[in-house]
Scaffold this active site. Structure first.
Site, PDB file in Angstrom:
ATOM      1  N   LYS A 158       0.816  -1.219   0.000  1.00  0.00           N
ATOM      2  CA  LYS A 158       0.000   0.000   0.000  1.00  0.00           C
ATOM      3  C   LYS A 158       0.847   1.265   0.000  1.00  0.00           C
ATOM      4  CE  LYS A 158      -3.767  -0.363   2.658  1.00  0.00           C
ATOM      5  NZ  LYS A 158      -4.654  -0.739   3.817  1.00  0.00           N
ATOM      6  N   GLY A 165      -8.545   4.157  -3.147  1.00  0.00           N
ATOM      7  CA  GLY A 165      -8.284   2.793  -3.607  1.00  0.00           C
ATOM      8  C   GLY A 165      -7.088   2.667  -4.539  1.00  0.00           C
ATOM      9  N   ILE A 203      -5.895  -9.455   4.991  1.00  0.00           N
ATOM     10  CA  ILE A 203      -6.943 -10.030   5.839  1.00  0.00           C
ATOM     11  C   ILE A 203      -7.952 -10.722   4.918  1.00  0.00           C
ATOM     12  CG2 ILE A 203      -8.689  -9.549   7.618  1.00  0.00           C
ATOM     13  CD1 ILE A 203      -5.971  -8.738   8.612  1.00  0.00           C
ATOM     14  N   ASN A 290      -9.576   8.911   7.997  1.00  0.00           N
ATOM     15  CA  ASN A 290      -9.845   9.971   7.035  1.00  0.00           C
ATOM     16  C   ASN A 290     -10.189  11.233   7.812  1.00  0.00           C
ATOM     17  OD1 ASN A 290      -9.419   8.417   4.694  1.00  0.00           O
ATOM     18  ND2 ASN A 290     -11.449   7.525   4.872  1.00  0.00           N
ATOM     19  N   ARG A 292     -11.509  14.098   7.383  1.00  0.00           N
ATOM     20  CA  ARG A 292     -12.387  14.954   6.585  1.00  0.00           C
ATOM     21  C   ARG A 292     -13.794  14.388   6.616  1.00  0.00           C
ATOM     22  NH1 ARG A 292     -13.201  11.302   2.391  1.00  0.00           N
ATOM     23  NH2 ARG A 292     -11.393  10.023   1.940  1.00  0.00           N
ATOM     24  N   ARG A 338     -23.654   4.884  -4.850  1.00  0.00           N
ATOM     25  CA  ARG A 338     -22.920   5.940  -5.552  1.00  0.00           C
ATOM     26  C   ARG A 338     -23.212   5.799  -7.050  1.00  0.00           C
ATOM     27  NH1 ARG A 338     -16.884   6.780  -3.056  1.00  0.00           N
ATOM     28  NH2 ARG A 338     -17.389   6.326  -0.887  1.00  0.00           N
TER      29      ARG A 338
HETATM   30  P1  ADP Z   1     -14.480   8.011   1.182  1.00  0.00           P
HETATM   31  O1  ADP Z   1     -13.734   7.235   2.197  1.00  0.00           O
HETATM   32  O2  ADP Z   1     -14.990   9.335   1.612  1.00  0.00           O
HETATM   33  O3  ADP Z   1     -15.480   7.168   0.515  1.00  0.00           O
HETATM   34  P2  ADP Z   1     -12.947   7.960  -1.208  1.00  0.00           P
HETATM   35  O4  ADP Z   1     -11.727   7.135  -1.020  1.00  0.00           O
HETATM   36  O5  ADP Z   1     -14.051   7.434  -2.029  1.00  0.00           O
HETATM   37  O6  ADP Z   1     -13.372   8.411   0.203  1.00  0.00           O
HETATM   38  O7  ADP Z   1     -12.522   9.366  -1.766  1.00  0.00           O
HETATM   39  C1  ADP Z   1     -13.378  10.462  -1.821  1.00  0.00           C
HETATM   40  C2  ADP Z   1     -13.001  11.322  -2.971  1.00  0.00           C
HETATM   41  O8  ADP Z   1     -11.737  11.881  -2.764  1.00  0.00           O
HETATM   42  C3  ADP Z   1     -12.932  10.581  -4.283  1.00  0.00           C
HETATM   43  O9  ADP Z   1     -13.378  11.454  -5.257  1.00  0.00           O
HETATM   44  C4  ADP Z   1     -11.455  10.253  -4.428  1.00  0.00           C
HETATM   45  O10 ADP Z   1     -11.099  10.175  -5.787  1.00  0.00           O
HETATM   46  C5  ADP Z   1     -10.831  11.436  -3.744  1.00  0.00           C
HETATM   47  N1  ADP Z   1      -9.618  11.124  -2.997  1.00  0.00           N
HETATM   48  C6  ADP Z   1      -9.510  10.387  -1.871  1.00  0.00           C
HETATM   49  N2  ADP Z   1      -8.266  10.349  -1.414  1.00  0.00           N
HETATM   50  C7  ADP Z   1      -7.524  11.076  -2.279  1.00  0.00           C
HETATM   51  C8  ADP Z   1      -6.145  11.439  -2.349  1.00  0.00           C
HETATM   52  N3  ADP Z   1      -5.251  11.043  -1.441  1.00  0.00           N
HETATM   53  N4  ADP Z   1      -5.769  12.207  -3.382  1.00  0.00           N
HETATM   54  C9  ADP Z   1      -6.653  12.622  -4.296  1.00  0.00           C
HETATM   55  N5  ADP Z   1      -7.963  12.327  -4.263  1.00  0.00           N
HETATM   56  C10 ADP Z   1      -8.385  11.568  -3.282  1.00  0.00           C
HETATM   57  P1  ADP Z   2      -7.709   4.080   0.612  1.00  0.00           P
HETATM   58  O1  ADP Z   2      -6.830   5.083   1.312  1.00  0.00           O
HETATM   59  O2  ADP Z   2      -7.460   4.018  -0.835  1.00  0.00           O
HETATM   60  O3  ADP Z   2      -9.136   4.214   1.034  1.00  0.00           O
HETATM   61  P2  ADP Z   2      -7.501   1.794   2.406  1.00  0.00           P
HETATM   62  O4  ADP Z   2      -6.254   1.556   3.173  1.00  0.00           O
HETATM   63  O5  ADP Z   2      -8.637   2.385   3.163  1.00  0.00           O
HETATM   64  O6  ADP Z   2      -7.157   2.677   1.146  1.00  0.00           O
HETATM   65  O7  ADP Z   2      -7.966   0.441   1.716  1.00  0.00           O
HETATM   66  C1  ADP Z   2      -8.979   0.433   0.741  1.00  0.00           C
HETATM   67  C2  ADP Z   2      -9.642  -0.930   0.670  1.00  0.00           C
HETATM   68  O8  ADP Z   2      -8.686  -1.953   0.331  1.00  0.00           O
HETATM   69  C3  ADP Z   2     -10.240  -1.407   1.981  1.00  0.00           C
HETATM   70  O9  ADP Z   2     -11.536  -0.899   2.203  1.00  0.00           O
HETATM   71  C4  ADP Z   2     -10.222  -2.915   1.808  1.00  0.00           C
HETATM   72  O10 ADP Z   2     -11.296  -3.357   1.024  1.00  0.00           O
HETATM   73  C5  ADP Z   2      -8.945  -3.158   1.025  1.00  0.00           C
HETATM   74  N1  ADP Z   2      -7.829  -3.447   1.944  1.00  0.00           N
HETATM   75  C6  ADP Z   2      -6.922  -2.557   2.397  1.00  0.00           C
HETATM   76  N2  ADP Z   2      -6.002  -3.138   3.199  1.00  0.00           N
HETATM   77  C7  ADP Z   2      -6.323  -4.447   3.266  1.00  0.00           C
HETATM   78  C8  ADP Z   2      -5.749  -5.596   3.943  1.00  0.00           C
HETATM   79  N3  ADP Z   2      -4.638  -5.504   4.690  1.00  0.00           N
HETATM   80  N4  ADP Z   2      -6.372  -6.789   3.768  1.00  0.00           N
HETATM   81  C9  ADP Z   2      -7.468  -6.926   2.996  1.00  0.00           C
HETATM   82  N5  ADP Z   2      -8.037  -5.890   2.343  1.00  0.00           N
HETATM   83  C10 ADP Z   2      -7.492  -4.655   2.460  1.00  0.00           C
HETATM   84 MG    MG Z   3      -9.878   4.003   2.941  1.00  0.00          MG
END
Ligand code: ADP
Ligand code: ADP
Ligand code: MG
Length: 449
Positions: A158, A165, A203, A290, A292, A338
């Site tokens: 990651k 994502g 996980i 997060n 925000r 969404r």
């Molecule tokens: P949430 O957890 O609120 O569902 P998302 O991961 O879906 O968050 O992100 C919300 C919005 O912010 C999306 O439009 C995503 O593309 C944008 N976004 C999230 N994290 C970042 C980041 N680190 N840089 C740029 N855009 C981001």
């Molecule tokens: P983002 O910042 O893009 O939201 P996250 O760290 O929240 O990234 O992870 C996004 C998604 O990826 C999680 O909601 C989960 O579905 C999957 N994920 C992340 N880490 C793990 C892990 N260690 N094992 C299994 N699934 C994971």
């Molecule tokens: Mg996340």
């Protein structure tokens, strides 16, 4: 209380924030890129300022232009929404230095939690259970290999600065590690300007359960129940629900208390979300915070009867939380779909264009958060999410039926959307029974794409 707020965002979240400001008697300033001059948020705000050309980096990410617009219009506060500058600690700091209230946490909170690898270390110190993984950042493939071998496959690679994502790879075996590590690193560099990575144990079949918290400047922190965001495509949420279908009262309280402890440890102020992975044995692990408002905040608002944007504004203006933990009562069930401008038959390729005709659903328990209208041209330049439908009913089953009814009324002519894909999920037996993990879409629909 603030008299005027500038909203440093676009689309449905900008509209959402303007709505609450109006209800609170606060004047609003919209900002927009040249492309967005006809956007709904510009039409609904009291005043508006063009902050640059189409590209986000020249407009919605243009810190200097946004700050100048704030000063020019005499706004006292900036609401950053989500995405764009919302988790940019440098921008939050610039606001503070310009004596403009940033409607969000202190920049130091963002700095601490924004880097996901750093956040893990902080949470570990706070005694919060984290997903097993690397201590700190992994820069070299050789180090990644050592950790993966020690932990055992599969592992998750990651990006420390990741979000939405992106910059995430699952690796099932040693042979795949090198290429996954290299491509994830490159993606992270391109998306976030930071190629630092970390590794987590993968996980198996987890649920994504997150807890909404609110903290004020007096040290009060409360939690507002959880959201199950396990229905994801490529690690991106598409359906969320609150409360979680399978979460007991005991587990809810346990997760809530851990989330509050995490927030208190860093002296967190404003709205925030602690994301957890819940494994098959109901053990939960901190994944990220997060700092925000989130896309899916609306479902929590429905079940807790709280306006989270209003709370954010109150907190930023120095008010004490009006809700105590004992006032938080969860009633009914809310689901959010969404709606994305994308084509499921073409691997969900973004599909912007003109909305030739729009019919929005309504009726008891249906909430629509969107910024599109008939004749609106969805630009290709930004996120493909064009709206959210929320269904609220006394029980989960009724909420699902209500959502189905609402989606069948929703017409967005002129573009492709994921509406039918949502309907398929809502009719899936395992979904209906609450028997799903983050792997749901891969398992049930993997053959489709
Ligand atoms: P949430 O957890 O609120 O569902 P998302 O991961 O879906 O968050 O992100 C919300 C919005 O912010 C999306 O439009 C995503 O593309 C944008 N976004 C999230 N994290 C970042 C980041 N680190 N840089 C740029 N855009 C981001
Ligand atoms: P983002 O910042 O893009 O939201 P996250 O760290 O929240 O990234 O992870 C996004 C998604 O990826 C999680 O909601 C989960 O579905 C999957 N994920 C992340 N880490 C793990 C892990 N260690 N094992 C299994 N699934 C994971
Ligand atoms: Mg996340």
């Amino acid at each position: 209380m603030f008299k005027k707020i500038l909203i440093a965002n676009r689309g449905e979240i900008a509209v959402r924030i303007i709505r609450t400001c109006k209800e609170m008697g606060i004047k609003t300033v919209a900002v927009y890129s040249e492309t967005d001059k006809n956007a709904l948020h510009v039409q609904l705000a009291d005043e508006s300022v063009c902050i640059g050309p189409d590209k986000a980096k020249d407009s919605y990410l243009n810190e200097k232009n946004i700050l100048s617009a704030t000063v020019l219009k005499g706004a006292e506060a900036i609401h950053p929404g989500f995405g764009f500058l919302s988790e940019n600690s440098k921008f939050a700091r610039m606001c503070e230095e310009c004596n403009i209230a940033f409607i969000g946490p202190d920049f130091s909170n963002i700095e601490l939690m924004g880097n996901k690898s750093n956040a893990r270390e902080v949470m570990q110190r706070a005694g919060i259970p984290i997903v097993p993984g690397s201590d700190g950042v992994i820069n070299e493939y050789e180090d990644a290999l050592k950790i993966a071998e020690k932990m055992g496959y599969p592992v998750m690679i990651k990006a420390s600065s990741g979000g939405g994502g992106r910059g995430i790879r699952i690796v099932h075996k040693k042979e795949d590690l090198k290429s996954a590590f290299t491509t994830a690193k490159a993606e992270a560099k391109a998306c976030f300007g930071d190629s630092s990575m970390y590794i987590e144990k993968f996980i198996k079949n987890p649920k994504h359960i997150e807890v909404q918290i609110l903290g004020d400047k007096f040290g009060n922190v409360i939690y507002l129940g959880e959201r199950d965001c396990s229905i994801q495509r490529r690690n991106q949420k598409i359906i969320e629900e609150a409360p979680g279908a399978t979460i007991s009262k005991e587990l809810r309280n346990a997760m809530g208390e851990v989330a509050v402890r995490a927030a208190k440890y860093i002296n967190y102020k404003n709205a925030g979300t602690i994301e957890f992975l819940l494994d098959e044995d109901n053990k939960f692990y901190f994944m990220e915070m997060n700092t925000r408002i989130q896309v899916e905040h609306g479902i929590t608002e429905m079940i807790c009867d709280v306006d989270l944007i209003k709370e954010q504004i109150n907190i930023a203006s120095g008010k004490e939380l009006t809700i105590k933990q004992s006032d938080v009562e969860i009633r009914g069930h809310a689901i959010e779909c969404r709606i994305n401008a994308e084509d499921p038959s073409k691997n969900f390729m973004p599909c912007p264009g003109e909305v030739k005709y729009l019919n929005l659903p309504g009726g008891l328990g249906i909430r629509v958060d969107t910024a599109i209208y008939s004749g609106y041209e969805i630009p290709p330049s930004y996120d493909s999410m064009v709206g959210k439908i929320i269904a609220y009913a006394p029980t989960r089953f009724e909420a699902i039926k209500k959502m189905e009814r609402a989606l069948s009324e929703l017409i967005i002519d002129g573009i492709e959307t994921n509406i039918n894909f949502h309907l398929e999920i809502l009719n899936n037996e395992n979904f209906l029974n609450g028997e799903f993990s983050t792997k749901f879409i891969d398992k049930e629909f993997g053959h489709c794409f």
